[in-house]
Motif scaffolding. Structure first.
Motif, mmCIF file in Angstrom:
data_model
loop_
_atom_site.group_PDB
_atom_site.id
_atom_site.type_symbol
_atom_site.label_atom_id
_atom_site.label_comp_id
_atom_site.label_asym_id
_atom_site.label_seq_id
_atom_site.Cartn_x
_atom_site.Cartn_y
_atom_site.Cartn_z
ATOM 1 N N UNK A 1 47.350 29.846 43.553
ATOM 2 C CA UNK A 1 47.678 31.184 44.010
ATOM 3 C C UNK A 1 48.784 31.782 43.144
ATOM 4 N N UNK A 2 49.732 30.970 42.769
ATOM 5 C CA UNK A 2 50.845 31.470 41.961
ATOM 6 C C UNK A 2 50.360 31.992 40.605
ATOM 7 N N UNK A 3 49.505 31.221 39.963
ATOM 8 C CA UNK A 3 48.955 31.621 38.666
ATOM 9 C C UNK A 3 48.081 32.883 38.818
ATOM 10 N N UNK A 4 47.242 32.902 39.859
ATOM 11 C CA UNK A 4 46.367 34.056 40.095
ATOM 12 C C UNK A 4 47.184 35.313 40.377
ATOM 13 N N UNK A 5 48.272 35.178 41.134
ATOM 14 C CA UNK A 5 49.123 36.321 41.439
ATOM 15 C C UNK A 5 49.799 36.857 40.182
ATOM 16 N N UNK A 6 50.241 35.959 39.331
ATOM 17 C CA UNK A 6 50.867 36.370 38.075
ATOM 18 C C UNK A 6 49.893 37.219 37.252
ATOM 19 N N UNK A 7 48.658 36.767 37.170
ATOM 20 C CA UNK A 7 47.639 37.511 36.425
ATOM 21 C C UNK A 7 47.348 38.857 37.100
ATOM 22 N N UNK A 8 47.227 38.854 38.436
ATOM 23 C CA UNK A 8 46.936 40.087 39.174
ATOM 24 C C UNK A 8 48.014 41.137 38.925
ATOM 25 N N UNK A 9 49.243 40.728 38.876
ATOM 26 C CA UNK A 9 50.334 41.676 38.626
ATOM 27 C C UNK A 9 50.241 42.278 37.224
ATOM 28 N N UNK A 10 49.783 41.457 36.256
ATOM 29 C CA UNK A 10 49.653 41.967 34.884
ATOM 30 C C UNK A 10 48.499 42.957 34.750
ATOM 31 N N UNK A 11 47.439 42.767 35.524
ATOM 32 C CA UNK A 11 46.273 43.650 35.394
ATOM 33 C C UNK A 11 46.264 44.782 36.423
ATOM 34 N N UNK A 12 47.211 44.784 37.337
ATOM 35 C CA UNK A 12 47.259 45.819 38.377
ATOM 36 C C UNK A 12 47.204 47.242 37.816
ATOM 37 N N UNK A 13 47.883 47.562 36.710
ATOM 38 C CA UNK A 13 47.825 48.940 36.188
ATOM 39 C C UNK A 13 46.409 49.412 35.822
ATOM 40 N N UNK A 14 45.475 48.478 35.634
ATOM 41 C CA UNK A 14 44.117 48.858 35.251
ATOM 42 C C UNK A 14 43.262 49.262 36.441
ATOM 43 N N UNK A 15 43.812 49.118 37.648
ATOM 44 C CA UNK A 15 43.164 49.554 38.881
ATOM 45 C C UNK A 15 41.750 49.003 39.035
ATOM 46 N N UNK A 16 41.598 47.707 38.836
ATOM 47 C CA UNK A 16 40.280 47.099 39.018
ATOM 48 C C UNK A 16 39.917 47.110 40.500
ATOM 49 N N UNK A 17 38.641 47.087 40.785
ATOM 50 C CA UNK A 17 38.170 47.213 42.170
ATOM 51 C C UNK A 17 38.439 45.954 42.995
ATOM 52 N N UNK A 18 38.266 44.784 42.400
ATOM 53 C CA UNK A 18 38.528 43.544 43.122
ATOM 54 C C UNK A 18 38.784 42.416 42.142
ATOM 55 N N UNK A 19 39.369 41.371 42.667
ATOM 56 C CA UNK A 19 39.742 40.189 41.891
ATOM 57 C C UNK A 19 38.822 39.076 42.364
ATOM 58 N N UNK A 20 37.893 38.680 41.497
ATOM 59 C CA UNK A 20 36.788 37.821 41.892
ATOM 60 C C UNK A 20 37.134 36.336 41.833
ATOM 61 N N UNK A 21 37.074 35.709 42.989
ATOM 62 C CA UNK A 21 37.296 34.273 43.156
ATOM 63 C C UNK A 21 38.470 33.746 42.314
ATOM 64 N N UNK A 22 39.677 34.262 42.560
ATOM 65 C CA UNK A 22 40.826 33.863 41.749
ATOM 66 C C UNK A 22 41.379 32.476 42.070
ATOM 67 N N UNK A 23 40.918 31.890 43.173
ATOM 68 C CA UNK A 23 41.288 30.509 43.515
ATOM 69 C C UNK A 23 39.999 29.754 43.803
ATOM 70 N N UNK A 24 40.080 28.452 43.866
ATOM 71 C CA UNK A 24 38.888 27.639 44.137
ATOM 72 C C UNK A 24 38.245 28.077 45.446
ATOM 73 N N UNK A 25 36.935 28.124 45.472
ATOM 74 C CA UNK A 25 36.199 28.651 46.623
ATOM 75 C C UNK A 25 36.381 27.848 47.904
ATOM 76 N N UNK A 26 36.910 26.638 47.820
ATOM 77 C CA UNK A 26 37.140 25.829 49.021
ATOM 78 C C UNK A 26 38.622 25.652 49.350
ATOM 79 N N UNK A 27 39.486 26.277 48.597
ATOM 80 C CA UNK A 27 40.929 26.112 48.819
ATOM 81 C C UNK A 27 41.448 27.265 49.680
#
Length: 172
Positions: A1-27
């Motif tokens: 989650x920490x790594x995914x959040x770091x990436x999400x913050x960097x790409x937030x200005x691009x206003x993407x619609x959703x962040x697809x499966x940023x963590x393992x699907x069973x975690x």
């Protein structure tokens, strides 16, 4: 989650619609941690093979569901996930073989989306005799019962796309 959040913050200005499966699907622990602080809606579901974890995704804060009909156990699983998304006001899309998926997404509300990986799927589209029509960013289904796809066997033969054939017949 920490790594995914770091990436999400960097790409937030691009206003993407959703962040697809940023963590393992069973975690689920990491998913819940991420969705509480992520500036982008988190999408889950492409990895699932049945309906059973989708309610947990919703409980963990996923805002977008993405089942793939050919990955799921059947049409009932598809309808269950579709209805779950609608019940919770979540956005909904589906990938896989887009021309087949379009028939399933047609059972959803108008705002549901089909993921279209044109560079990969255009070659399959070219060899289909019966297929949805692509126009204005949408798929329009042919007026036929069942799945609206049928290969163009003459074209496939003319391109030598089949190395050999073997026929199987029922045994008496």
């Amino acid at each position: 989650a920490e790594h995914a959040l770091s990436f999400a913050k960097r790409i937030e200005p691009y206003r993407i619609a959703w962040y697809e499966e940023p963590v393992h699907s069973h975690d689920m622990e990491e998913l819940a941690k991420l969705t509480k602080v992520c500036p982008i809606d988190v999408s889950m579901g492409e990895s699932m093979r049945n309906k059973y974890l989708f309610p947990t995704y919703v409980e963990c804060g996923a805002k977008h569901l993405q089942p793939i009909p050919t990955n799921l156990c059947g049409v009932r699983d598809w309808m269950y996930v579709r209805d779950l998304a609608k019940e919770h006001g979540l956005t909904f899309s589906s990938g896989g073989f887009s021309h087949l998926t379009a028939a399933f997404v047609a059972t959803c509300d108008e705002d549901a989306m089909v993921e279209y990986l044109y560079p990969i799927l255009r070659y399959v589209w070219e060899i289909m005799e019966l297929r949805p029509e692509e126009r204005d960013g949408k798929f329009y289904l042919p007026d036929v019962p069942g799945i609206p796809l049928s290969p163009d066997w003459k074209l496939i033969d003319s391109r030598n796309l089949i190395a050999s054939r073997k026929y199987f017949y029922p045994q008496a």
